[in-house]
Write a protein that holds these residues in place. Sequence first.
Motif, PDB file in Angstrom:
ATOM      1  N   ARG A 185       0.783  -1.407   0.134  1.00  0.00           N
ATOM      2  CA  ARG A 185      -0.045  -0.035   0.082  1.00  0.00           C
ATOM      3  C   ARG A 185       0.888   1.184  -0.017  1.00  0.00           C
ATOM      4  O   ARG A 185       0.690   2.142  -0.589  1.00  0.00           O
ATOM      5  N   LEU A 186       2.083   1.439   0.692  1.00  0.00           N
ATOM      6  CA  LEU A 186       2.884   2.344   0.812  1.00  0.00           C
ATOM      7  C   LEU A 186       3.348   2.590  -0.816  1.00  0.00           C
ATOM      8  O   LEU A 186       3.455   3.633  -1.173  1.00  0.00           O
ATOM      9  N   GLU A 187       3.860   1.378  -1.262  1.00  0.00           N
ATOM     10  CA  GLU A 187       4.521   1.608  -2.763  1.00  0.00           C
ATOM     11  C   GLU A 187       2.995   2.138  -3.760  1.00  0.00           C
ATOM     12  O   GLU A 187       3.514   3.020  -4.417  1.00  0.00           O
ATOM     13  N   ALA A 188       1.848   1.637  -3.492  1.00  0.00           N
ATOM     14  CA  ALA A 188       0.911   2.360  -4.354  1.00  0.00           C
ATOM     15  C   ALA A 188       0.789   3.632  -3.785  1.00  0.00           C
ATOM     16  O   ALA A 188       0.421   4.460  -5.107  1.00  0.00           O
ATOM     17  N   LEU A 189       0.769   4.196  -2.691  1.00  0.00           N
ATOM     18  CA  LEU A 189       0.752   5.573  -2.335  1.00  0.00           C
ATOM     19  C   LEU A 189       1.872   6.440  -3.185  1.00  0.00           C
ATOM     20  O   LEU A 189       1.570   7.622  -3.664  1.00  0.00           O
ATOM     21  N   ARG A 190       3.115   5.899  -3.206  1.00  0.00           N
ATOM     22  CA  ARG A 190       4.114   6.410  -3.812  1.00  0.00           C
ATOM     23  C   ARG A 190       3.809   6.579  -5.195  1.00  0.00           C
ATOM     24  O   ARG A 190       4.082   7.498  -5.753  1.00  0.00           O
ATOM     25  N   ARG A 191       3.445   5.493  -5.979  1.00  0.00           N
ATOM     26  CA  ARG A 191       3.261   5.378  -7.319  1.00  0.00           C
ATOM     27  C   ARG A 191       2.122   6.571  -7.443  1.00  0.00           C
ATOM     28  O   ARG A 191       2.077   7.239  -8.514  1.00  0.00           O
ATOM     29  N   HIS A 192       1.090   6.630  -6.806  1.00  0.00           N
ATOM     30  CA  HIS A 192      -0.126   7.604  -6.990  1.00  0.00           C
ATOM     31  C   HIS A 192       0.409   9.072  -7.086  1.00  0.00           C
ATOM     32  O   HIS A 192      -0.090   9.855  -7.877  1.00  0.00           O
ATOM     33  N   TYR A 193       1.314   9.521  -6.134  1.00  0.00           N
ATOM     34  CA  TYR A 193       1.890  10.673  -6.264  1.00  0.00           C
ATOM     35  C   TYR A 193       3.104  10.856  -6.843  1.00  0.00           C
ATOM     36  O   TYR A 193       3.512  11.856  -6.782  1.00  0.00           O
ATOM     37  N   ASN A 194       3.489   9.739  -7.846  1.00  0.00           N
ATOM     38  CA  ASN A 194       4.782   9.835  -8.264  1.00  0.00           C
ATOM     39  C   ASN A 194       5.911  10.281  -7.438  1.00  0.00           C
ATOM     40  O   ASN A 194       6.576  11.071  -8.153  1.00  0.00           O
ATOM     41  N   LEU A 195       6.248   9.507  -6.429  1.00  0.00           N
ATOM     42  CA  LEU A 195       7.230   9.994  -5.441  1.00  0.00           C
ATOM     43  C   LEU A 195       8.376   8.710  -5.432  1.00  0.00           C
ATOM     44  O   LEU A 195       7.598   7.512  -5.525  1.00  0.00           O
ATOM     45  N   SER A 196       9.391   8.811  -5.238  1.00  0.00           N
ATOM     46  CA  SER A 196      10.262   7.950  -5.094  1.00  0.00           C
ATOM     47  C   SER A 196      10.233   7.700  -3.433  1.00  0.00           C
ATOM     48  O   SER A 196       9.737   8.467  -2.763  1.00  0.00           O
ATOM     49  N   ALA A 197      11.212   6.663  -2.903  1.00  0.00           N
ATOM     50  CA  ALA A 197      11.139   6.683  -1.463  1.00  0.00           C
ATOM     51  C   ALA A 197      11.607   7.788  -1.092  1.00  0.00           C
ATOM     52  O   ALA A 197      11.370   8.282   0.221  1.00  0.00           O
ATOM     53  N   GLN A 201      11.384  12.870   6.905  1.00  0.00           N
ATOM     54  CA  GLN A 201      11.973  12.005   7.613  1.00  0.00           C
ATOM     55  C   GLN A 201      13.243  11.607   6.855  1.00  0.00           C
ATOM     56  O   GLN A 201      13.487  12.022   5.846  1.00  0.00           O
ATOM     57  N   ARG A 202      13.925  10.824   7.637  1.00  0.00           N
ATOM     58  CA  ARG A 202      15.364  10.327   7.002  1.00  0.00           C
ATOM     59  C   ARG A 202      14.881   9.447   5.849  1.00  0.00           C
ATOM     60  O   ARG A 202      14.261   8.486   6.145  1.00  0.00           O
ATOM     61  N   PRO A 203      15.720   9.712   4.860  1.00  0.00           N
ATOM     62  CA  PRO A 203      15.522   8.737   3.782  1.00  0.00           C
ATOM     63  C   PRO A 203      15.893   7.121   3.765  1.00  0.00           C
ATOM     64  O   PRO A 203      14.782   6.617   3.432  1.00  0.00           O
ATOM     65  N   SER A 204      16.705   6.848   4.646  1.00  0.00           N
ATOM     66  CA  SER A 204      17.042   5.613   4.902  1.00  0.00           C
ATOM     67  C   SER A 204      15.849   4.848   5.758  1.00  0.00           C
ATOM     68  O   SER A 204      15.281   3.712   5.501  1.00  0.00           O
ATOM     69  N   THR A 205      15.387   5.465   6.807  1.00  0.00           N
ATOM     70  CA  THR A 205      14.177   4.957   7.329  1.00  0.00           C
ATOM     71  C   THR A 205      13.005   4.779   6.509  1.00  0.00           C
ATOM     72  O   THR A 205      12.342   3.785   6.410  1.00  0.00           O
ATOM     73  N   VAL A 206      12.694   5.801   5.574  1.00  0.00           N
ATOM     74  CA  VAL A 206      11.449   5.603   4.610  1.00  0.00           C
ATOM     75  C   VAL A 206      11.891   4.470   3.720  1.00  0.00           C
ATOM     76  O   VAL A 206      11.012   3.521   3.279  1.00  0.00           O
ATOM     77  N   VAL A 207      12.965   4.458   3.265  1.00  0.00           N
ATOM     78  CA  VAL A 207      13.359   3.163   2.266  1.00  0.00           C
ATOM     79  C   VAL A 207      13.316   2.057   2.800  1.00  0.00           C
ATOM     80  O   VAL A 207      12.744   0.943   2.211  1.00  0.00           O
ATOM     81  N   ASN A 208      13.439   1.814   4.213  1.00  0.00           N
ATOM     82  CA  ASN A 208      13.379   0.567   4.956  1.00  0.00           C
ATOM     83  C   ASN A 208      12.019   0.278   4.998  1.00  0.00           C
ATOM     84  O   ASN A 208      11.523  -0.963   4.868  1.00  0.00           O
TER      85      ASN A 208
END
Length: 120
Positions: free
Chosen positions: A7-19, A28-35
């Motif tokens: 669902r987080l992946e779908a949210l990112r795609r919906h808003y056209n965002l990378s992690a 947030q820290r990028p490493s946290t969100v990537v994890n």
Amino acid sequence: MTTIIERLEALRRHYNLSARGLADRLDQRPSTVVNYCNGSQPPKLEFIEHVLQLFPDISAEWLIRGKEPMLVTEHPDLAVLKKKYETEILVKEGIIKELRSIILEKNQNKQSPDRQQLVG
């Protein structure tokens, strides 16, 4: 969607965002969100709450539990609300005017015969 990661992946795609883009938007820290996004670490409740605050059109039921739909679809129809409340206000104003008239008549002992039957 079966997992919150999907669902987080779908949210990112919906808003056209990378992690990393999501991390920037969430401050947030990028490493946290990537994890969180790759599933190596489960997202914390504070993170989920922050996502829902930043993206108010995302359904909390969808993000947390996977219940469709993804987007909040219950936006009120302003024309319907306006008509509903205008009518309600007009009715209440009419009642208030009628009660005011009754009170004034009663206080002045000048009640009309039809009102005397109603008020007593």
